[in-house]
Design a protein around this motif. Structure first.
Motif, PDB file in Angstrom:
ATOM      1  N   TYR A  11       0.807  -1.214   0.000  1.00  0.00           N
ATOM      2  CA  TYR A  11       0.000   0.000   0.000  1.00  0.00           C
ATOM      3  C   TYR A  11       0.845   1.271   0.000  1.00  0.00           C
ATOM      4  O   TYR A  11       0.386   2.316  -0.466  1.00  0.00           O
ATOM      5  N   ASN A  12       2.077   1.192   0.458  1.00  0.00           N
ATOM      6  CA  ASN A  12       2.986   2.329   0.299  1.00  0.00           C
ATOM      7  C   ASN A  12       3.249   2.583  -1.184  1.00  0.00           C
ATOM      8  O   ASN A  12       3.325   3.738  -1.633  1.00  0.00           O
ATOM      9  N   SER A  56       2.063   6.046  -3.065  1.00  0.00           N
ATOM     10  CA  SER A  56       2.987   6.907  -3.804  1.00  0.00           C
ATOM     11  C   SER A  56       2.515   7.090  -5.243  1.00  0.00           C
ATOM     12  O   SER A  56       2.700   8.163  -5.832  1.00  0.00           O
ATOM     13  N   GLY A  57       1.883   6.071  -5.813  1.00  0.00           N
ATOM     14  CA  GLY A  57       1.329   6.188  -7.154  1.00  0.00           C
ATOM     15  C   GLY A  57       0.202   7.198  -7.212  1.00  0.00           C
ATOM     16  O   GLY A  57       0.088   7.976  -8.171  1.00  0.00           O
ATOM     17  N   VAL A  58      -0.657   7.212  -6.193  1.00  0.00           N
ATOM     18  CA  VAL A  58      -1.750   8.183  -6.127  1.00  0.00           C
ATOM     19  C   VAL A  58      -1.200   9.591  -5.984  1.00  0.00           C
ATOM     20  O   VAL A  58      -1.661  10.531  -6.656  1.00  0.00           O
ATOM     21  N   VAL A  59      -0.217   9.772  -5.118  1.00  0.00           N
ATOM     22  CA  VAL A  59       0.371  11.095  -4.910  1.00  0.00           C
ATOM     23  C   VAL A  59       0.967  11.630  -6.214  1.00  0.00           C
ATOM     24  O   VAL A  59       0.866  12.824  -6.528  1.00  0.00           O
ATOM     25  N   ALA A  60       1.581  10.752  -7.004  1.00  0.00           N
ATOM     26  CA  ALA A  60       2.229  11.167  -8.239  1.00  0.00           C
ATOM     27  C   ALA A  60       1.243  11.380  -9.390  1.00  0.00           C
ATOM     28  O   ALA A  60       1.568  12.066 -10.363  1.00  0.00           O
ATOM     29  N   ALA A  61       0.049  10.805  -9.308  1.00  0.00           N
ATOM     30  CA  ALA A  61      -0.929  10.889 -10.398  1.00  0.00           C
ATOM     31  C   ALA A  61      -1.562  12.276 -10.462  1.00  0.00           C
ATOM     32  O   ALA A  61      -1.563  13.035  -9.493  1.00  0.00           O
ATOM     33  N   THR A  62      -2.122  12.594 -11.612  1.00  0.00           N
ATOM     34  CA  THR A  62      -2.844  13.851 -11.790  1.00  0.00           C
ATOM     35  C   THR A  62      -4.215  13.556 -12.386  1.00  0.00           C
ATOM     36  O   THR A  62      -4.390  12.581 -13.131  1.00  0.00           O
ATOM     37  N   GLU A  85     -10.267   5.919   1.681  1.00  0.00           N
ATOM     38  CA  GLU A  85      -9.305   6.799   1.024  1.00  0.00           C
ATOM     39  C   GLU A  85      -7.893   6.384   1.410  1.00  0.00           C
ATOM     40  O   GLU A  85      -7.552   6.332   2.595  1.00  0.00           O
ATOM     41  N   ILE A  86      -7.061   6.161   0.407  1.00  0.00           N
ATOM     42  CA  ILE A  86      -5.708   5.674   0.671  1.00  0.00           C
ATOM     43  C   ILE A  86      -4.820   6.768   1.251  1.00  0.00           C
ATOM     44  O   ILE A  86      -3.797   6.473   1.873  1.00  0.00           O
ATOM     45  N   LEU A  87      -5.197   8.040   1.092  1.00  0.00           N
ATOM     46  CA  LEU A  87      -4.405   9.131   1.653  1.00  0.00           C
ATOM     47  C   LEU A  87      -4.888   9.501   3.055  1.00  0.00           C
ATOM     48  O   LEU A  87      -4.717  10.623   3.510  1.00  0.00           O
ATOM     49  N   LYS A  88      -5.486   8.522   3.718  1.00  0.00           N
ATOM     50  CA  LYS A  88      -5.823   8.631   5.134  1.00  0.00           C
ATOM     51  C   LYS A  88      -5.378   7.347   5.828  1.00  0.00           C
ATOM     52  O   LYS A  88      -5.360   6.284   5.214  1.00  0.00           O
ATOM     53  N   ALA A  89      -5.023   7.465   7.100  1.00  0.00           N
ATOM     54  CA  ALA A  89      -4.624   6.297   7.899  1.00  0.00           C
ATOM     55  C   ALA A  89      -5.525   6.217   9.121  1.00  0.00           C
ATOM     56  O   ALA A  89      -5.929   7.241   9.679  1.00  0.00           O
ATOM     57  N   ARG A  90      -5.823   4.999   9.528  1.00  0.00           N
ATOM     58  CA  ARG A  90      -6.699   4.782  10.682  1.00  0.00           C
ATOM     59  C   ARG A  90      -5.976   3.951  11.728  1.00  0.00           C
ATOM     60  O   ARG A  90      -5.318   2.960  11.406  1.00  0.00           O
ATOM     61  N   CYS A  91      -6.135   4.335  12.972  1.00  0.00           N
ATOM     62  CA  CYS A  91      -5.525   3.615  14.084  1.00  0.00           C
ATOM     63  C   CYS A  91      -6.473   2.533  14.580  1.00  0.00           C
ATOM     64  O   CYS A  91      -7.631   2.809  14.905  1.00  0.00           O
TER      65      CYS A  91
END
Length: 237
Positions: free
Chosen positions: A56-57, A61-67, A114-120
């Protein structure tokens, strides 16, 4: 189609494919190289959290780089133009990326998280997250390590916002599915539900989905082409 005042749009992986984010169906894509059932389940995370984090890392990173592409941008325009006319758009996505938001959509319902969120897992706090996660990552809210996970829905878990989605679908005049496989439930069942309610249905996809026969109308081709064309037609009627 008659004029629609309440439009329900469901998007799947196909709407983000041209932004470089792979789908389950891509030959040679990320999901053809990894077994989803070995990585995208709570059991997999409990068994080997380091491996799941590594995967998932890579996806994060793929999502962050995408537009965003032209399909995302067209849907943002649809939301704005409908609001100007006193109409509404309910945008429900199966995607875990944030490309709809970055394209300008203001109200997006992420049924698979959402992959740009993390849950504890310890305190259930949800935190915006763009960096890597590991078993050593402490929760910003409670400080506990080893319990942080992507805030996404894995196989075997309940999708999010189901009551809000059901309520919006029942009120819709038009149901549009974009870039969906028609194979993942409960989303794959929404077109049948819409038809049972007498709602007009339309599929926009690269090729016919598994449930294509349930749609009243369909347009096929790359999302960056068919989605802007359809929305221009819808707004121009």
């Amino acid at each position: 189609m008659t004029s629609a005042q309440r439009v329900f749009v469901l998007t799947g992986a196909g709407v983000s494919a041209e932004s470089g984010l792979g789908t389950f169906q891509d030959r040679g894509g990320i999901w053809s190289r990894f077994d989803p059932m070995a990585l995208a389940t709570p059991e997999a995370f409990a068994r080997d959290p380091a491996l799941v984090h590594e995967f998932y890392n890579l996806r994060r990173s793929g999502v962050v780089a995408a537009t965003p592409n032209a399909a995302h941008e067209a849907l943002a325009r649809l939301e704005s133009r409908l609001q100007e006319r006193g109409a509404t758009l309910f945008l429900c996505t199966q995607n875990v990326d944030d490309l709809h938001e970055r394209a300008g959509s203001r109200a997006v319902t992420h049924m698979h998280g959402e992959i740009l969120k993390a849950r504890c897992l310890a305190c259930e706090a949800v935190t915006p997250w763009r960096d890597d996660l590991s078993v050593a990552t402490p929760c910003p809210a409670c400080g506990r390590a080893s319990g942080m996970r992507p805030d996404i829905v894995w196989f075997g878990e309940m999708p999010k916002h189901l009551e809000a989605i059901d309520a919006a679908l029942r009120e819709a005049d038009l149901f549009v599915a974009i870039g969906t496989s028609g194979a993942v439930y409960p989303a794959a069942g929404y077109v049948a539900q819409a038809r049972a309610l007498g709602i007009r249905t339309c599929e926009l996809n690269l090729e016919p989905s598994d449930n294509a026969a349930h749609f009243d109308e369909a347009r096929y081709g790359p999302a960056s082409v068919v989605v802007p064309e359809f929305i221009a037609w819808l707004l121009g009627r």
